[in-house]
Structures are given as C-alpha cells and as structure tokens.
Design a protein around this motif. Structure first.
Motif, mmCIF file in Angstrom:
data_model
loop_
_atom_site.group_PDB
_atom_site.id
_atom_site.type_symbol
_atom_site.label_atom_id
_atom_site.label_comp_id
_atom_site.label_asym_id
_atom_site.label_seq_id
_atom_site.Cartn_x
_atom_site.Cartn_y
_atom_site.Cartn_z
ATOM 1 N N GLY A 1 18.552 -24.359 12.776
ATOM 2 C CA GLY A 1 17.370 -24.539 13.425
ATOM 3 C C GLY A 1 17.040 -25.806 13.159
ATOM 4 O O GLY A 1 17.515 -26.529 12.386
ATOM 5 N N PRO A 2 15.582 -26.117 13.301
ATOM 6 C CA PRO A 2 15.056 -27.384 13.531
ATOM 7 C C PRO A 2 14.701 -27.682 11.988
ATOM 8 O O PRO A 2 14.607 -26.720 11.068
ATOM 9 N N ARG B 1 12.582 -28.447 9.389
ATOM 10 C CA ARG B 1 10.964 -28.581 9.161
ATOM 11 C C ARG B 1 10.762 -28.575 7.493
ATOM 12 O O ARG B 1 11.340 -27.560 7.188
ATOM 13 N N ARG C 1 0.986 -20.521 8.485
ATOM 14 C CA ARG C 1 1.125 -20.074 9.684
ATOM 15 C C ARG C 1 1.935 -21.151 10.370
ATOM 16 O O ARG C 1 2.595 -20.819 11.336
ATOM 17 N N ARG C 2 1.279 -22.200 10.465
ATOM 18 C CA ARG C 2 1.975 -23.539 11.148
ATOM 19 C C ARG C 2 3.356 -23.717 10.829
ATOM 20 O O ARG C 2 4.556 -23.790 11.754
ATOM 21 N N LEU D 1 5.565 -21.580 9.591
ATOM 22 C CA LEU D 1 6.337 -20.364 9.758
ATOM 23 C C LEU D 1 6.426 -20.335 11.380
ATOM 24 O O LEU D 1 7.753 -20.322 12.052
ATOM 25 N N TYR D 2 5.425 -20.264 12.267
ATOM 26 C CA TYR D 2 5.336 -19.882 13.587
ATOM 27 C C TYR D 2 5.438 -21.165 14.526
ATOM 28 O O TYR D 2 5.886 -20.963 15.731
ATOM 29 N N SER D 3 4.951 -22.433 14.163
ATOM 30 C CA SER D 3 4.695 -23.590 15.271
ATOM 31 C C SER D 3 6.187 -23.971 15.524
ATOM 32 O O SER D 3 7.027 -24.146 14.400
ATOM 33 N N CYS D 4 6.569 -24.424 16.880
ATOM 34 C CA CYS D 4 7.669 -25.078 17.082
ATOM 35 C C CYS D 4 7.535 -26.151 17.794
ATOM 36 O O CYS D 4 6.524 -26.350 18.804
ATOM 37 N N ASN E 1 9.749 -27.724 19.645
ATOM 38 C CA ASN E 1 10.165 -27.538 21.233
ATOM 39 C C ASN E 1 10.176 -28.649 22.121
ATOM 40 O O ASN E 1 9.761 -28.688 23.209
#
Lengths: 85, 418
Positions: free
Chosen positions: A21-22, A24, A37-38, A40-43, A45
């Motif tokens: 994965g990226p 991060r 939240r950012r 865990l869920y932001s991508c 992309n």
C-alpha cells in the motif's frame, strides 16, 4: 511483470514481492478523531507518481519504499523505509 | 425514432420499412442544462433515463470523455447477481436483481438478460458456514438463494471436477437461480437510446476539465467543448471518481485498481451457470457464442492503466484449471482490463456530497455492472426529489465519518484487500 528496485538486492521481479500500500505516515496516538479518520480512510489516489511500500518476501525479507507511476507502472527510487514497519 | 417491435423487424427484413439509421447523432452541448451527468456508461445513462421518464426532468446533458459504454460498462464480465450479506447492500442489490428481468421491455431494447443462475462454491467448512448464513440473510429479505450439496452440484454442473477425488475440495455451494448475465454494451446503448428519445443530450468525446463552485454549490462544468452552466451535477465515472471529486475539493476514501478478464475460443455449451470459485478468486461463465469468460480479483496495486499483469491472468487461469480440467487445452483469445474505484470499506458511495448540487455515484469496485439499473433508479429519485432514496441511504459518503461502514469482506480500511 514489474521490475522492482530493491535497495539491498537490486532489480528483482514483482513476483518476489507483496504489495504494502501507499507509504502514509500515521498520526500521533493523541491525534483527534478527524486526523485518524483521514489517516485511515483518505487516499491520495494520484494519476501519476506516488510512494508506496513493497515487502521483498521471497528475497531479503525487508520492506522497501519505491516511487511508482500509476499509469505507466514505471518503478524508480527503491530505498529503505525511514521507520521499518 | 422507430419503436422496435416484431412488425418493425419484419418490415425491415423484407425491405418494406425505412432502414434503421443511427439511433442518435453527436449533440453539441448547449450553454445551460438543469442536470449535467458526467460519465456516459451504464450508470450515468441509467440515471438520465430514469430522471427523464420517472421524474419529468429531461433537460439533461450526459458528458462522456470517450465513447458510450467504453469504460467499465464494456469491460466487465457481464455477471448479474445479488448474494450480499450486510443489510444495506442486501436490499440494494436485491432490488437491482429484481429490475433486470423487465429491463429489455422497459427500454424497448434487447439487453439479452439471461437468468441462467449463479453458483458460488464453498471449499471449506468455514466458507460453507458463511454461505449458509448468507443464504439465510437473503431468504429473510425474499431474495432467492439456496444451499446445495456436492451431489446436487454434480448434476447441476457436470463439467466441474468435483468427483470422488476432486483436485480442490468442494463442500457445497450457494445457488441463486434468478441471477445470470446480460449483454453489457446493450445496457449502455439501451439506456442511451431511451434517454435520447426523451430529449436527453448525449455528448461524446468531451472531457470534463473542472467543476465550477460558488459558495459551496455547483454552478457549472468546464469541458473541453466549453463551459456548461448547471446547478446539478452527477459524477458517475468509475475509476476516475477521485479526480472528479477533487475538482470540487472533496477527498474520497477511494483508490483506483485495474481488474482483468479474459476469454477463450468458442466451445460447445458446457457451463450452465455463472460459477464462482473461492480458493483465491476466479469466476467463469460461458457466453451465448460459446466463449468461456474468466475473471479474477483486483490487481493488487493501485493503477489507472486499463490493463494488468500477465502474472495475474496466469494465477486466475491456474485456479480455474483445477475446477474445469478441460480448460488446460483451451486457447485464450483476448484479455482486457478496466479500472475500478475501490472504497476503504469495499462498498459503493452513492448520493449527495458536502458540495450543494453535486451527487456522487462511485466506489463500485468490480460490482458495478449488476447495480446499473438500481443505481440509476435510486440516484434519479435522489436528484429529482432532494430526498435520498431509502435503498441508498446506507451507501452515503458520511459513513466514513459516522463509522457505519459496510465492510462485506471484513478486510478493514485497506482498499487493495477488498
């Protein structure tokens, strides 16, 4: 088949690696809910270059960070991660 | 434009009626529309069709960067099924499946829906337990599903190698009789024709380059063919959802992955149902022409390239050869790929966004084709009435803030595991 530049083993076939994965950074443990939240869920992309982690499981068994282009699939700049996972 | 019927076809065959010409021409976009739909695939065109027919909103432009149905609508494996587990997905896909049998009549265009049945194979006790639970959940909602034992499977699908000493264990399967396949191109064409008949403009070869906002509300779409003013925009662009949403400043929990499929030379009829193998993942069906269509899981790395690695084709093919040994002697004709937008919980994001007038239809991963009629239906209702349709309430973008995730696979916030 992608060729991935491992900083320890040199250029090796994709089949020796697994995708991690990226790359991060995680927020600090006392960060607020919005930051988590950012994280865990932001991508990002991006349609272009991005940094990501690969694990050289059938080689040196080390995590590596590379830059990969998400359209051309070119992979460059293999290097060790700053904080080994 | 002619209404297709037996009489129309007969007259055309005998050279009596007018020959069938182009169904619609290349529209030049006007300056202003009530609704602009970005993406001329099945989902975008279905939204336009239902907005016009069910809600009387026909001042619509559908903007497509390439050609109609040239994205994932034309790149999937045409499978239509509804075997989901979680409330939310369960009702939505159940409704989607119920719309397919009448779609050809509804659109006056043959989408060749073939309810040949769907078979999901269980290879371990744990998988069988999960399938039994899933079949029970489906039955509670009135969606057809039943569990069959290996002996019945042998009768249903004699080609599968599940004999006394099978190469892979098969403990049973979930059968959904009303599921099947449909002609994917025809779905886009049928919706496009019907939308066009109701006054919708369809503009191909027109790329969206920006979204214009004023006070957090949509006021227009910048395209390669000029500015289009509108106060309602529906984004229905599959793999490029993140990039479109970013134009409005929205950060989506989506990553883009390639999915590949490939097809064999035509064979005599050998497979009755769409069959899904669950050691790794591989799905297989036979087209009306006799080709065996095969597909596997996502390419495991984020990608905007509409192609994948030959390694993955080999992996999927080697799984299927264990189940269908005759495949080892069959030649492949073609392989292709599409790019799928995968969310952080693996379920779709459909509905309004924090930006006024901007609606999203994204994150279908590789389950978008079967959802086409219902996604268009629910989104048209949402856009026209301003009330989110009950079936897509669980699929809202806000679930990534509230925590009400729909993680079918239980894989966590890792897009590449869904």
């Amino acid at each position: 088949m992608l060729i991935i530049p491992c900083p320890w083993c040199g250029e090796r076939d994709e089949s020796e690696f697994s995708y991690g994965g990226p790359a991060r950074p995680l927020p600090s443990l006392d960060a607020d809910a919005a930051a988590w939240r950012r994280a865990l869920y932001s991508c990002d992309n991006p349609m272009g270059w991005r940094e990501e982690l690969w694990f050289h499981g059938f080689g040196c068994r080390q995590w590596v960070v590379v830059r990969r282009h998400t359209v051309s699939q070119k992979i460059v700049d293999g290097r060790p991660p700053e904080n080994p996972s | 434009m002619a209404h297709y019927s037996f009489l129309h076809l007969t007259a055309a065959a005998l050279g009596l009626g007018p020959r069938s010409g182009p169904v619609f021409g290349g529209a030049v976009p006007r300056r202003r529309y009530d609704v602009a739909i970005i993406g001329g695939g099945g989902h975008g065109l279905a939204t336009a069709h239902y907005l016009a027919r069910e809600h009387g909103v026909s001042d619509i432009v559908v903007i497509e960067k390439g050609w109609l149905g040239g994205g994932n609508t034309g790149r999937n494996t045409t499978i239509v099924r509804a075997d989901y587990l979680l409330p939310g997905n369960l009702e939505f896909f159940g409704h989607a499946l119920s719309m397919w049998p009448d779609l050809s009549r509804d659109l006056n265009f043959n989408v060749m829906f073939s309810p040949r049945g769907y078979l999901d194979l269980a290879h371990s006790d744990a998988q069988l337990d999960l399938f039994i639970r899933r079949a029970n959940m489906l039955s509670l909602k009135g969606i057809q599903a039943r569990i069959v034992d290996p002996q019945t499977l042998r009768d249903l699908e004699p080609a599968l190698d599940i004999g006394p000493k099978p190469p892979v264990p098969v403990l049973g399967g979930l059968v959904q009789a009303g599921a099947g396949t449909a002609r994917h191109d025809a779905v886009a064409w049928g919706y496009a024709r019907s939308a066009h008949r109701q006054g919708v403009d369809i503009v191909q070869n027109c790329e969206v380059t920006g979204l214009k906002l004023e006070h957090e509300h949509i006021v227009g779409v910048e395209t390669s063919r000029g500015m289009i003013e509108t106060d309602t925009v529906v984004v229905s662009v599959a793999g490029h959802s993140s990039r479109l949403a970013a134009m409005a400043g929205i950060d989506l929990p989506i990553e883009t992955y390639a999915v590949q499929a490939f097809v064999s030379e035509p064979l005599k009829p050998v497979l009755n149902r769409v069959t899904n193998m669950n050691i790794g993942l591989a799905y297989v069906s036979q087209t009306d022409k006799g080709e065996i269509v095969m597909g596997g899981s996502l390419e495991p790395l984020a990608s905007y390239a509409q192609r994948g690695s030959v390694v993955r084709i080999g992996e999927t093919a080697s799984r299927l050869v264990h189940l269908l040994p005759f495949l080892s002697r069959v030649r492949l004709m073609r392989a292709w790929g599409g790019i799928a937008d995968v969310t952080a919980d693996g379920s779709a994001i459909v509905g309004p966004t924090p930006v006024g007038g901007l609606y999203l239809n994204a994150g279908w991963g590789y389950s978008g084709f079967k959802a086409t009629p219902a996604a268009g239906w629910c989104l048209a209702h949402t856009v026209a009435t301003g009330e989110v349709h009950p079936l897509i309430r669980p699929l809202g973008l806000e679930r990534f803030t509230t925590g009400a995730l729909l993680d079918e696979g239980g894989a966590g916030p890792y897009t590449w595991l869904h």
